[in-house]
Scaffold this motif. Structure first.
Motif, mmCIF file in Angstrom:
data_model
loop_
_atom_site.group_PDB
_atom_site.id
_atom_site.type_symbol
_atom_site.label_atom_id
_atom_site.label_comp_id
_atom_site.label_asym_id
_atom_site.label_seq_id
_atom_site.Cartn_x
_atom_site.Cartn_y
_atom_site.Cartn_z
ATOM 1 N N GLY A 72 1.451 -12.635 8.342
ATOM 2 C CA GLY A 72 0.094 -13.305 8.243
ATOM 3 C C GLY A 72 -0.516 -12.726 9.261
ATOM 4 N N ALA A 73 -0.108 -12.425 10.577
ATOM 5 C CA ALA A 73 -1.047 -11.819 11.514
ATOM 6 C C ALA A 73 -1.559 -10.292 11.156
ATOM 7 N N ALA A 74 -0.369 -9.520 10.719
ATOM 8 C CA ALA A 74 -0.878 -8.417 10.188
ATOM 9 C C ALA A 74 -1.894 -8.321 8.975
ATOM 10 N N GLN A 75 -1.800 -9.332 8.138
ATOM 11 C CA GLN A 75 -2.916 -9.388 7.106
ATOM 12 C C GLN A 75 -4.093 -9.727 7.714
ATOM 13 N N THR A 76 -4.203 -10.512 8.510
ATOM 14 C CA THR A 76 -5.372 -11.184 9.473
ATOM 15 C C THR A 76 -6.157 -10.072 9.870
ATOM 16 N N LEU A 77 -5.378 -9.224 10.764
ATOM 17 C CA LEU A 77 -6.079 -8.017 11.534
ATOM 18 C C LEU A 77 -6.678 -7.148 10.573
ATOM 19 N N VAL A 78 -6.023 -6.818 9.266
ATOM 20 C CA VAL A 78 -6.662 -6.069 8.349
ATOM 21 C C VAL A 78 -8.042 -6.624 7.583
ATOM 22 N N VAL A 79 -7.865 -7.997 7.274
ATOM 23 C CA VAL A 79 -8.847 -8.729 6.581
ATOM 24 C C VAL A 79 -10.015 -8.749 7.478
ATOM 25 N N LEU A 80 -9.842 -8.757 8.892
ATOM 26 C CA LEU A 80 -10.940 -8.625 9.858
ATOM 27 C C LEU A 80 -11.932 -7.656 9.717
ATOM 28 N N VAL A 81 -11.482 -6.498 9.417
ATOM 29 C CA VAL A 81 -12.247 -5.267 8.960
ATOM 30 C C VAL A 81 -12.487 -5.021 7.718
ATOM 31 N N ARG A 82 -12.393 -6.075 6.836
ATOM 32 C CA ARG A 82 -12.721 -5.918 5.174
ATOM 33 C C ARG A 82 -11.699 -5.175 4.809
ATOM 34 N N GLY A 83 -10.663 -5.269 5.157
ATOM 35 C CA GLY A 83 -9.535 -4.655 4.459
ATOM 36 C C GLY A 83 -8.445 -5.685 3.701
ATOM 37 N N ILE A 84 -7.470 -5.096 3.099
ATOM 38 C CA ILE A 84 -6.228 -5.914 2.569
ATOM 39 C C ILE A 84 -5.217 -4.906 2.491
ATOM 40 N N ASP A 85 -3.857 -5.657 3.001
ATOM 41 C CA ASP A 85 -2.653 -4.677 3.082
ATOM 42 C C ASP A 85 -1.723 -5.262 2.129
ATOM 43 N N LEU A 86 -1.506 -4.495 1.243
ATOM 44 C CA LEU A 86 -0.292 -4.930 0.392
ATOM 45 C C LEU A 86 0.986 -4.309 0.767
ATOM 46 N N SER A 87 0.905 -3.145 1.612
ATOM 47 C CA SER A 87 2.096 -2.920 2.191
ATOM 48 C C SER A 87 2.954 -3.542 3.360
ATOM 49 N N VAL A 88 2.367 -4.694 3.760
ATOM 50 C CA VAL A 88 2.914 -5.404 4.834
ATOM 51 C C VAL A 88 4.396 -5.822 4.497
ATOM 52 N N GLY A 89 4.626 -6.095 2.989
ATOM 53 C CA GLY A 89 5.810 -6.360 2.496
ATOM 54 C C GLY A 89 6.796 -5.214 2.460
ATOM 55 N N GLY A 90 6.288 -4.013 2.214
ATOM 56 C CA GLY A 90 7.055 -3.050 2.228
ATOM 57 C C GLY A 90 7.482 -2.492 3.623
ATOM 58 N N ILE A 91 6.615 -2.313 4.528
ATOM 59 C CA ILE A 91 6.952 -2.326 5.938
ATOM 60 C C ILE A 91 7.962 -3.179 6.465
ATOM 61 N N MET A 92 7.733 -4.463 6.259
ATOM 62 C CA MET A 92 8.624 -5.575 6.485
ATOM 63 C C MET A 92 9.974 -5.166 6.221
ATOM 64 N N VAL A 93 10.363 -4.944 4.932
ATOM 65 C CA VAL A 93 11.734 -4.842 4.228
ATOM 66 C C VAL A 93 12.352 -3.327 4.978
ATOM 67 N N LEU A 94 11.473 -2.321 5.037
ATOM 68 C CA LEU A 94 11.862 -1.089 5.616
ATOM 69 C C LEU A 94 12.267 -1.171 6.903
ATOM 70 N N ALA A 95 11.694 -2.102 7.546
ATOM 71 C CA ALA A 95 12.324 -2.126 9.183
ATOM 72 C C ALA A 95 13.328 -3.255 9.123
ATOM 73 N N ASN A 96 13.540 -4.225 7.994
ATOM 74 C CA ASN A 96 14.698 -5.174 7.755
ATOM 75 C C ASN A 96 15.777 -4.352 7.498
ATOM 76 N N THR A 97 15.929 -3.377 6.385
ATOM 77 C CA THR A 97 17.134 -2.769 5.997
ATOM 78 C C THR A 97 17.535 -1.760 7.001
ATOM 79 N N THR A 98 16.690 -1.066 7.778
ATOM 80 C CA THR A 98 17.369 -0.074 8.753
ATOM 81 C C THR A 98 17.722 -0.727 9.970
ATOM 82 N N THR A 99 17.072 -2.032 10.183
ATOM 83 C CA THR A 99 17.962 -2.736 11.227
ATOM 84 C C THR A 99 19.198 -3.306 10.944
ATOM 85 N N ALA A 100 19.245 -3.542 9.486
ATOM 86 C CA ALA A 100 20.619 -4.238 9.058
ATOM 87 C C ALA A 100 21.577 -3.127 8.881
#
Length: 336
Positions: A72-100
Motif C-alpha cells: 500500500g505504501a508503494a502504491q501510495t507513492l506512485v499515486v501521489l505523482v498521478r500514477g498507478i502501479d500494477l506491477s507491485v504484486g509482481g515485484i512482491m512475488v519475485l522478491a518472495n520466491t527468490t527469498t524462499a
C-alpha cells in the motif's frame, strides 16, 4: 420583513464547519474518518476476540498486515505523482520466491542476498519509472506489462508454493525486541521513514509534481527525476513486502502478489489519497490497510466464508468514496 431577516442573518455569528475546525487545528477530515473506521473495526474485533488485547497476539495480527502496508505504501507513492502501479504484486512475488529459494539455500550468506534482492526490486521499480517518465507510456499500460514479466520470472524461480526461507528471517518476523513484537517495529519504521520523507524537500517536490507537473517544472523541479525516485522507492517497498511475506508464511508463493494489487489500491482510496495526485499520504494508507486486515480477521472469527471479507472490503471502499464525494459537494456549495 425581508430586510429584518437579512440583517438578523448577517448579524448571526457564522458557525464554522467541522472541516474548517479540523483544518485550523492541523487535522484533516480525511484523517479523522480513516482513523474512526480503523478504531470501530478494531474495537469490534477486540470484543469478538479479547485475546487480541495481549501484545503477542496483536503482534501476530500485525504480521499479516505487514505485506499489505508495504505494498500500500508503494502504491501510495506512485499515486501521489498521478500514477498507478500494477506491477507491485509482481515485484512482491519475485522478491518472495527468490527469498524462499535462493536465499534459503545459501545459509550464512543470506543477508547480502536479501539486500541484493531488494536492490533488484528497486531496479524493477526504476524500470517502471523509465517507461513512464522517460518513455512516455501510460502508467497503467507500462506497469501491466512489467507485472506480467515479473510474475513470469517468479513462476520460473518457484513454479509452486514451497521453498525454505532462512530461519533467521522467520525468527525476526515472529520475534520480539525489548518485549515489543518486531512486526510493530517494522510498522513504526515505515511510518517514521515516511514522515522524514514527507518533511524533506524531496517530499515537497513529490506533492508538487502530483498537484501540477507543469508548475513544478517551472519552479525548477525535475519531474522526471522525482518520478524515477518514486517508482524505484515503490519497487523497494514491494520487495520488502515480498521478503517479509516469505518469513510470515515460512515459504514462497508465486501467486501471492495478485490479490495485493487491487487491495493496495483500495487501501490508498479508503485512506483518502487522491487518485488525481498530490494529496494524501502513507500514514493514511497504513490506517486503511489496518482496517482491511481487521475486516478479514472479523470475518474469520465469526466463521463466514472468504467472499464475505472481499464483499465487506469492497462495500467499505464504496461507502467511503460516496461519503467523501457528498462531503466535498457540500463544501463546494458552502464556498460558492
Amino acid at each position: 420583513m425581508t430586510s429584518t431577516t437579512v440583517d438578523t442573518a448577517a448579524a448571526r455569528p457564522a458557525v464554522p464547519s467541522l472541516r474548517r475546525l479540523l483544518a485550523n487545528s492541523g487535522i484533516s477530515l480525511t484523517a479523522v474518518t480513516t482513523a474512526t473506521i480503523l478504531i470501530v473495526l478494531a474495537v469490534t474485533d477486540f470484543i469478538l476476540q479479547p485475546a487480541l488485547l495481549d501484545v503477542t497476539e496483536l503482534g501476530y495480527l500485525a504480521q499479516t498486515a505487514l505485506p499489505l502496508v508495504l505494498v500500500g505504501a508503494a502504491q501510495t507513492l506512485v499515486v501521489l505523482v498521478r500514477g498507478i502501479d500494477l506491477s507491485v504484486g509482481g515485484i512482491m512475488v519475485l522478491a518472495n520466491t527468490t527469498t524462499a529459494v535462493w536465499v534459503g539455500e545459501q545459509g550464512g550468506n543470506h543477508q547480502l542476498l536479501v539486500f541484493a534482492i531488494l536492490g533488484l526490486a528497486a531496479c524493477a521499480g526504476l524500470l517502471n519509472g523509465l517507461l513512464v517518465a522517460v518513455g512516455g507510456f501510460e502508467p497503467f499500460v507500462a506497469t501491466l506489462g512489467t507485472w506480467t514479466i515479473f510474475n513470469g520470472l517468479a513462476l520460473k524461480v518457484l513454479p509452486t508454493d514451497g521453498g525454505a526461507p532462512p530461519p533467521s528471517l522467520i525468527n525476526f518476523v515472529f520475534g520480539k525486541t525489548a518485549g515489543i513484537p518486531n512486526s510493530f517495529l517494522v510498522l513504526a519504521g515505515v511510518f517514521v521513514v515516511w514522515r522524514i520523507l514527507r518533511a524533506s524537500k524531496l517530499g515537497t517536490r513529490i506533492y508538487a509534481v502530483g498537484a501540477d507537473e507543469e508548475r513544478a517544472r517551472l519552479n525548477g523541479t525535475s519531474v522526471v527525476g522525482v518520478k524515477l525516485f518514486v517508482y524505484a522507492l515503490a519497487g523497494l517497498c514491494a520487495g520488502i513486502a515480498g521478503v517479509l511475506l516469505a518469513g510470515v508464511a515460512s515459504s514462497g508463493t508465486p501467486t501471492a502478489g495478485d490479490p495485493y494489487i487491487l487491495t493496495s489500491v483500495a487501501a490508498v482510496v479508503i485512506g483518502g489519497t487522491s487518485l488525481a495526485g498530490g494529496k494524501g499520504g502513507i500514514g493514511l494508507t497504513m490506517m486503511a490497510a489496518g482496517a482491511l486486515v481487521f475486516i478479514s480477521d472479523i470475518v474469520t472469527e465469526v466463521n463466514l466464508e472468504t467472499w464475505v471479507s472481499v464483499a465487506a472490503s469492497s462495500g467499505l471502499l464504496l461507502a467511503v468514496v460516496i461519503v467523501r464525494s457528498l462531503i466535498d459537494r457540500v463544501a463546494e456549495r458552502r464556498s460558492a
